[in-house]
Design a protein around this motif. Structure first.
Motif, mmCIF file in Angstrom:
data_model
loop_
_atom_site.group_PDB
_atom_site.id
_atom_site.type_symbol
_atom_site.label_atom_id
_atom_site.label_comp_id
_atom_site.label_asym_id
_atom_site.label_seq_id
_atom_site.Cartn_x
_atom_site.Cartn_y
_atom_site.Cartn_z
ATOM 1 N N GLU A 1 0.825 -1.215 0.000
ATOM 2 C CA GLU A 1 0.000 0.000 0.000
ATOM 3 C C GLU A 1 0.856 1.260 0.000
ATOM 4 O O GLU A 1 1.801 1.377 0.772
ATOM 5 C CB GLU A 1 -0.894 -0.003 1.239
ATOM 6 C CG GLU A 1 -1.877 1.133 1.323
ATOM 7 C CD GLU A 1 -3.106 0.914 0.456
ATOM 8 O OE1 GLU A 1 -3.703 1.911 0.030
ATOM 9 O OE2 GLU A 1 -3.454 -0.247 0.204
ATOM 10 N N GLY A 2 0.553 2.160 -0.885
ATOM 11 C CA GLY A 2 1.223 3.450 -0.874
ATOM 12 C C GLY A 2 2.052 3.717 -2.118
ATOM 13 O O GLY A 2 1.960 3.031 -3.120
ATOM 14 N N VAL A 3 2.887 4.736 -2.005
ATOM 15 C CA VAL A 3 3.748 5.169 -3.097
ATOM 16 C C VAL A 3 5.182 4.848 -2.717
ATOM 17 O O VAL A 3 5.645 5.211 -1.634
ATOM 18 C CB VAL A 3 3.595 6.688 -3.350
ATOM 19 C CG1 VAL A 3 4.528 7.151 -4.455
ATOM 20 C CG2 VAL A 3 2.160 7.035 -3.679
ATOM 21 N N HIS A 4 5.891 4.159 -3.613
ATOM 22 C CA HIS A 4 7.273 3.766 -3.358
ATOM 23 C C HIS A 4 8.136 4.197 -4.534
ATOM 24 O O HIS A 4 7.767 4.006 -5.685
ATOM 25 C CB HIS A 4 7.366 2.258 -3.146
ATOM 26 C CG HIS A 4 6.491 1.779 -2.039
ATOM 27 N ND1 HIS A 4 6.832 1.911 -0.714
ATOM 28 C CD2 HIS A 4 5.264 1.206 -2.052
ATOM 29 C CE1 HIS A 4 5.857 1.422 0.031
ATOM 30 N NE2 HIS A 4 4.895 0.990 -0.756
ATOM 31 N N THR A 5 9.291 4.765 -4.231
ATOM 32 C CA THR A 5 10.185 5.263 -5.264
ATOM 33 C C THR A 5 11.540 4.579 -5.156
ATOM 34 O O THR A 5 12.096 4.456 -4.064
ATOM 35 C CB THR A 5 10.373 6.787 -5.137
ATOM 36 O OG1 THR A 5 9.095 7.415 -5.209
ATOM 37 C CG2 THR A 5 11.246 7.326 -6.254
ATOM 38 N N THR B 1 8.627 5.016 -9.915
ATOM 39 C CA THR B 1 7.694 5.042 -8.796
ATOM 40 C C THR B 1 6.645 3.954 -8.972
ATOM 41 O O THR B 1 6.164 3.721 -10.081
ATOM 42 C CB THR B 1 7.003 6.419 -8.713
ATOM 43 O OG1 THR B 1 8.012 7.418 -8.583
ATOM 44 C CG2 THR B 1 6.060 6.503 -7.537
ATOM 45 N N ILE C 1 2.921 2.791 -7.426
ATOM 46 C CA ILE C 1 1.768 3.155 -6.609
ATOM 47 C C ILE C 1 0.885 1.916 -6.494
ATOM 48 O O ILE C 1 0.477 1.350 -7.509
ATOM 49 C CB ILE C 1 0.966 4.313 -7.233
ATOM 50 C CG1 ILE C 1 1.856 5.539 -7.402
ATOM 51 C CG2 ILE C 1 -0.259 4.644 -6.386
ATOM 52 C CD1 ILE C 1 1.182 6.691 -8.116
ATOM 53 N N ALA D 1 -4.456 6.460 -6.735
ATOM 54 C CA ALA D 1 -4.051 7.821 -6.388
ATOM 55 C C ALA D 1 -5.064 8.810 -6.948
ATOM 56 O O ALA D 1 -5.488 8.703 -8.082
ATOM 57 C CB ALA D 1 -2.674 8.110 -6.953
ATOM 58 N N ASP E 1 -1.268 12.243 -9.298
ATOM 59 C CA ASP E 1 0.113 11.796 -9.206
ATOM 60 C C ASP E 1 0.896 12.612 -8.186
ATOM 61 O O ASP E 1 2.114 12.482 -8.097
ATOM 62 C CB ASP E 1 0.790 11.870 -10.564
ATOM 63 C CG ASP E 1 0.475 10.672 -11.430
ATOM 64 O OD1 ASP E 1 0.798 10.728 -12.613
ATOM 65 O OD2 ASP E 1 -0.072 9.685 -10.922
ATOM 66 N N ARG F 1 1.022 12.284 -4.994
ATOM 67 C CA ARG F 1 1.699 11.420 -4.016
ATOM 68 C C ARG F 1 3.022 10.903 -4.558
ATOM 69 O O ARG F 1 4.015 10.825 -3.840
ATOM 70 C CB ARG F 1 0.804 10.249 -3.621
ATOM 71 C CG ARG F 1 -0.404 10.674 -2.820
ATOM 72 C CD ARG F 1 -1.122 9.519 -2.199
ATOM 73 N NE ARG F 1 -1.510 8.512 -3.173
ATOM 74 C CZ ARG F 1 -2.094 7.357 -2.847
ATOM 75 N NH1 ARG F 1 -2.347 7.080 -1.586
ATOM 76 N NH2 ARG F 1 -2.411 6.491 -3.769
ATOM 77 N N ALA F 2 3.062 10.558 -5.836
ATOM 78 C CA ALA F 2 4.303 10.081 -6.445
ATOM 79 C C ALA F 2 5.346 11.188 -6.454
ATOM 80 O O ALA F 2 6.523 10.947 -6.178
ATOM 81 C CB ALA F 2 4.040 9.588 -7.864
#
Length: 121
Positions: free
Chosen positions: A62-66, A82, A84, A89, A92, A94-95
């Motif tokens: 869950e969530g935004v990861h980069t 990134t 998501i 979302a 974008d 959050r990204a």
């Protein structure tokens, strides 16, 4: 000093792929959540180097990861991608915030290294 350029190629089946152009064999550092990824592959390819980054399972949550890709020699950011997951979302934004956080973490580490080296002299 050689200039390294990263061109994204594809991202599928949990594997991100890119092409690096560099005058000499590049030193690449790939970070996820501020920690280096160890299973990154870098192989000679036509007119450069093939970069393959398996997506860590923790990024598929869950969530935004980069994931941020750096030149290991100069520390310059070469690229990022990134992921998501979970609730869609709303935008974008959050990204973008996740990317800004990753870049801020990189700047903080560089600043701390700089301050540590100045205090040693």
């Amino acid at each position: 000093m050689s200039h390294t350029t990263l061109t994204p190629i594809r991202f599928e089946n949990g594997l991100w792929e890119g092409h690096l152009t560099s005058e000499s064999p590049p030193q690449i550092k790939v970070l996820f959540l501020g920690e280096p990824l160890t299973d990154v592959e870098l192989e000679p390819a036509t007119d450069g180097w093939a970069l393959r980054i398996p997506v860590p399972p923790a990024a598929l949550s869950e969530g935004v990861h980069t994931v941020v890709i750096h030149d290991g020699t100069t520390g310059h950011k070469l690229g990022d991608f990134t992921i998501i997951a979970g609730s869609p979302a709303a935008d974008d934004l959050r990204a973008e915030v996740a990317l800004l956080r990753a870049e801020l973490d990189m700047l903080k580490r560089a600043f701390r290294r700089s301050q540590a080296s100045q205090s040693e002299t």
